[in-house]
Design an enzyme around this catalytic site. Structure first.
Site, PDB file in Angstrom:
ATOM      1  N   ASP A 264     -29.361  -3.725 -62.806  1.00  0.00           N
ATOM      2  CA  ASP A 264     -28.055  -4.739 -63.601  1.00  0.00           C
ATOM      3  C   ASP A 264     -27.149  -5.002 -62.870  1.00  0.00           C
ATOM      4  OD1 ASP A 264     -27.635  -6.425 -64.819  1.00  0.00           O
ATOM      5  OD2 ASP A 264     -27.285  -5.657 -67.056  1.00  0.00           O
TER       6      ASP A 264
ATOM      7  N   PHE B  46     -18.067  -8.422 -67.657  1.00  0.00           N
ATOM      8  CA  PHE B  46     -18.936  -7.292 -68.387  1.00  0.00           C
ATOM      9  C   PHE B  46     -19.938  -6.876 -66.717  1.00  0.00           C
ATOM     10  CE2 PHE B  46     -18.185  -9.330 -72.131  1.00  0.00           C
ATOM     11  CZ  PHE B  46     -18.556  -7.581 -73.234  1.00  0.00           C
TER      12      PHE B  46
END
Lengths: 179, 311, 429
Positions: free
Chosen positions: C310, C328
């Site tokens: 990710d 984020f």
């Protein structure tokens, strides 16, 4: 460390009596007198002078205390937690003859700070200074009106005033470094 | 003098330092009683009040404390700030630092913002509330008020009542009171109690009457009217009946419970006027102690000898 | 790190060759001619450039099916080119890029853009297309045309498909193409404005919490929808014990389900956020120690098919904000092997071979890539690993355009030393 006692308990008591007499002699309206002791040892000294004034001249004078911690000019250079005893002046100083009382007069900075505190409590008619010991070395244009004992000191010498109420005995002691 | 350079929060803050602040604050109470309420202790010290969020009370309390210590102060509030022009927090901080200041008092909506600020500037940072994280000066004034009332903090039973979840006051009070040896119970609607809060060593009880039987003092938190009629709270009357400090409720408890409130109050919601103005409330003492304790905090933190080149 | 064109003949000699297909570890040499795997023939290898691999493991290049390379739109954070460098530094030779770009990869044209642009970079890049137009969670995209252009999976990653019926339709429609549907599983209503795991630490820090059930309930929904529709559900970046349990249960009856776990979720727990380090702000959030341990156990029990980083680059400005406002995501390619090898193999006793499978054949199989890479004639995708080297991960190890890594100053164990990809050789030492 060497030391020498300059005043013992008896002589110290006599000195306080003499200072009290001088205060009455100098001030023609003793009813306007207010005593302010500077923490720490100025406070018991002031209390004793208050008692003397009562027995010598049968006058009751009000007594207050000042703590100069918040007014010190060297606060920012000290790195220890300040020991604050508190200022307590439960009467107005307006028109009063204020007798400021401390144990030792040295640089004069403490007295300057104490007068600063007094300004916050009203406009005194006059401020006079009584000290048990004047050891010289003034750093400010300040002099005492009433002096118990002049002790000219040299560098490395230190004058300690011991008061029963704080130190469990009365004495004035000179100490110095070296032989 | 104090262990930490900054005052960011009371979590893990040494109890001896909390006590030193409270003791010093009581000495400043005397200054506040003088005809001329000003001492020269922080002469020449420059303090910026950096408020990214409105908080009239906290700001005025800090400003008064600073003025009574003779510090030079500048106010910088978000409404007039360059933040709205898109300037970053870092730029704002560095700009303020470049102006040679000694301390920053900051209120910010983001938890952790004061810690963040210490990474950008050398000045002393005092947290005046960071979101729902900490508000250490409020907790210190609350503890000072409790000590004034009870003569001690150790062993006291304190309940914090209301919306704990959205409060910036609760956490600091929990940390502070616990390190001073007091016990803390949280009381409020179960959905307004943060999850896992028991991990901090507090008790949670949503029965106000039980809590009042137990407590020596109640610290009543403001309940935002906006939260009424939402998923969180059904109505004012329901809240009042369950958690309102009403005159009747107080009368039902025999012992003298001390009532505190950090303000501003919603009279008739979380607290009745009769209670707020009654003899058991020390709410105005809290306000006075707020100035005294902030004087003590500023005095003890800004009194450090300045480093070379920053005098 | 330096990148060179692969010499015409290269002999990786003296190391241990690990073939994840046969699960065999043998001493041996690997011979590469013109960038392709060749059989070792003494008459051929005598003039090859030899690379000493003594004490090292030679295996398939890693494959990461979950990265964000920000192109098009946020080339200030990452490009296919800089992302490829980060990948190579981490031992990865093949990556799948997520479609949450600007504009998102939600048309066949945008898929073609990535394919064409990706040809010139030194790793294999495969685009994942958006499930819904504009990733708005409403209208499904032209999955068929996008697959024809090279999309290997579909995902609205970064944003959950909140609406259960849209997810159902997407899985039904996607089942025609036998292609994974990857939903960023976080129920938006439950997550609210949570910026970290809801737990003791969020309460202490006064930060709004994101409860574990926000993930696990949506994972549960997606698994049930997968069962109902026959679509291929791949669950990305699983962060909670409950979600791992749901996957474990569903795998017993539905062999189409696959799942990945990210290095940061098994390396850190929420306590690391104590000082509001925004590099640890990630979605789904770093969870509790309980969840971290449960994820490690789940890896050991085979619940997760693969590791995926990710990798999510952000600018300094976006990470230097206060915790509640910071972006984020964290980068993860360069630190991946050292982190997972340390936690899973060194600290928790997972077989290194299992870990390598989770970085090589498993992700390739999920995406339908060739996974038997030691066959003669295959273009070489190789990584040479030192599985025991302890090293301090620092900014100089980062080749991504962004530096938002919480692994900086962490001591990692195990390191990709050499990566061979697309006829290039990268030396990491």
């Amino acid at each position: 460390m060497n030391q020498k006692q300059l005043l013992d308990e008896k002589r110290l008591g006599q000195t306080i009596i003499r200072l009290s007499h001088e205060i009455i002699e100098k001030n023609t309206t003793p009813g306007d007198i207010a005593l302010i002791g500077i923490h720490r040892r100025g406070v018991p000294l002031a209390k004793r002078i208050q008692n003397q004034l009562k027995s010598i001249a049968q006058i009751d004078v009000p007594l207050g205390t000042v703590d100069i911690t918040f007014h010190r000019d060297d606060f920012r250079e000290r790195l220890v937690m300040p020991q604050i005893k508190g200022t307590e002046i439960p009467f107005s100083l307006d028109g009063k003859i204020v007798i400021l009382i401390d144990d030792v007069l040295f640089t004069g900075r403490t007295i300057r700070a104490a007068m600063d505190v007094l300004n916050a409590f009203g406009r005194a008619a006059s401020i006079q200074l009584a000290v048990l010991v004047d050891r010289g070395h003034r750093e400010m244009p300040i002099r005492a009106d009433f002096v118990g004992k002049n002790i000219p000191t040299h560098e490395g010498e230190h004058v300690s005033v011991l008061i029963q109420e704080v130190d469990k005995k009365d004495a004035v002691i000179l100490t110095w470094d070296g032989e | 003098m104090l262990t930490h350079k900054h005052l960011l929060g009371l979590e893990n803050y040494p109890s001896k330092d909390i006590q030193a602040i409270i003791d010093t604050a009581f000495q400043f109470r005397e200054v506040l009683d003088r005809p001329i309420k000003k001492v020269p202790s922080l002469q020449g010290v420059t303090i910026v009040n950096l408020f990214f969020e409105n908080s009239t009370r906290t700001r005025i309390s800090f400003e008064l404390a600073q003025k009574r210590l003779s510090a030079d102060t500048v106010n910088f509030s978000a409404s007039s700030s360059s933040l709205k022009k898109g300037e970053s927090f870092k730029d704002t901080a560095q700009n303020i630092e470049a102006m040679k200041i000694d301390a920053v008092v900051m209120r910010h909506p983001a938890p952790g913002a004061p810690l963040h600020l210490t990474q950008f500037i050398d000045a002393v940072v005092i947290n005046a509330g960071d979101g729902t994280h900490e508000h250490p000066t409020q907790a210190i004034l609350d503890m000072m008020s409790l000590q004034e009332k009870f003569g001690k903090l150790a062993g006291l039973k304190i309940a914090i009542v209301g919306d704990i979840l959205h409060s910036r006051v609760a956490l600091s009070n929990i940390h502070g009171l616990q390190s001073m040896g007091a016990e803390v119970t949280l009381c409020g609607p179960t959905n307004l109690i943060p999850s896992f809060v028991e991990d901090l060593g507090v008790t949670v009880n949503s029965n106000l009457d039980e809590v009042m039987e137990w407590a020596d003092a109640l610290n009543v938190l403001r309940i935002q009217r906006e939260r009424m009629g939402s998923a969180l709270l059904p109505s004012v009357r329901e809240y009042r009946s369950l958690f309102g400090i009403t005159e009747e409720r107080l009368a039902n408890h025999k012992k003298e419970i001390v009532i505190m409130h950090p303000g501003p109050m919603n009279r008739g919601v979380e607290i009745d006027s009769q209670v707020a103005d009654g003899g058991q409330a020390i709410i105005l003492d809290q306000v006075l102690n707020g100035v005294a304790s902030r004087m003590a905090i500023l005095y003890l933190l800004c009194g450090e000898k300045p480093e070379d080149g920053n005098a | 790190m330096n990148i060179k064109t692969l010499p015409q003949k290269v002999l990786l000699e003296g190391g241990k060759i690990y073939n994840p297909v046969s699960n065999k570890l043998e001493k041996g040499n690997l011979f590469i001619v013109n960038g392709k795997i060749a059989s070792e023939d003494k008459s051929q290898t005598f003039d090859a450039q030899a690379i000493d691999c003594k004490g090292k493991i030679v295996t398939h290049g890693f494959c990461d099916i979950h990265v964000h390379f920000r192109e098009p739109g946020r080339e200030d954070k990452e490009t296919l080119e800089t992302g490829a460098l980060a990948a190579l530094a981490g031992g990865f030779t093949r990556v799948c890029v997520m479609p949450n770009t600007n504009p998102p990869l939600d048309t066949p044209e945008s898929i073609r853009f990535i394919i064409e642009k990706g040809e010139s970079v030194p790793v294999h890049i495969h685009p994942i297309g958006a499930i819904t137009r504009q990733q708005a969670g409403k209208d499904i995209t032209e999955m068929g045309l996008m697959k024809n252009e090279g999309a290997v999976a579909f995902s609205d990653d970064g944003l959950p498909v909140q609406d259960g019926s849209v997810m159902r339709r997407a899985l039904e429609y996607g089942s025609m193409f036998d292609i994974p549907i990857i939903n960023h599983a976080e129920d938006k209503c439950m997550r609210e404005d949570g910026v970290m795991n809801e737990g003791p630490m969020s309460t202490r820090l006064g930060l709004s919490g994101n409860p574990t059930i926000a993930e696990s309930s949506m994972v549960h929904r997606d698994l049930a929808l997968g069962e109902m529709t026959g679509g291929r559900v791949h669950v990305p970046h699983v962060s909670t014990a409950q979600a791992a349990d749901h996957i474990k249960e569903m795998k017993k009856t539905n062999n189409k389900v696959t799942a990945e776990v990210a290095p940061h979720h098994i390396y850190f727990n929420e306590a690391a956020i104590e000082h509001f380090d925004t590099n640890l702000k990630v979605a789904p959030p770093i969870r509790s120690e309980f969840d971290r341990k449960a994820l490690i156990e789940a890896v050991k029990k085979g619940v997760f098919d693969c590791i995926a980083t990710d990798h999510a680059p952000h600018t300094i400005e976006e990470k230097e904000a206060s915790f509640d406002l910071a972006a984020f995501g964290m980068i993860g390619l360069e630190s991946c092997f050292g982190a997972v090898n340390k936690v899973l193999v060194k600290e928790n006793g997972l077989a290194l071979s299992t870990l390598i499978q989770m970085l090589t054949i498993n992700p390739r199989r999920i995406m339908g890539f060739e996974s038997d890479l030691f066959q003669t004639g295959i273009q070489a995708e190789i990584v040479v690993l030192d599985p025991d080297e302890e090293w301090l991960f620092s900014k100089t190890n980062i080749h991504s355009r962004s530096k938002n890594s919480p692994f900086i100053n962490e001591t990692l164990i195990g390191r990709p030393v050499i990566t061979i990809s697309k006829n290039k050789i990268i030396n990491n030492e």
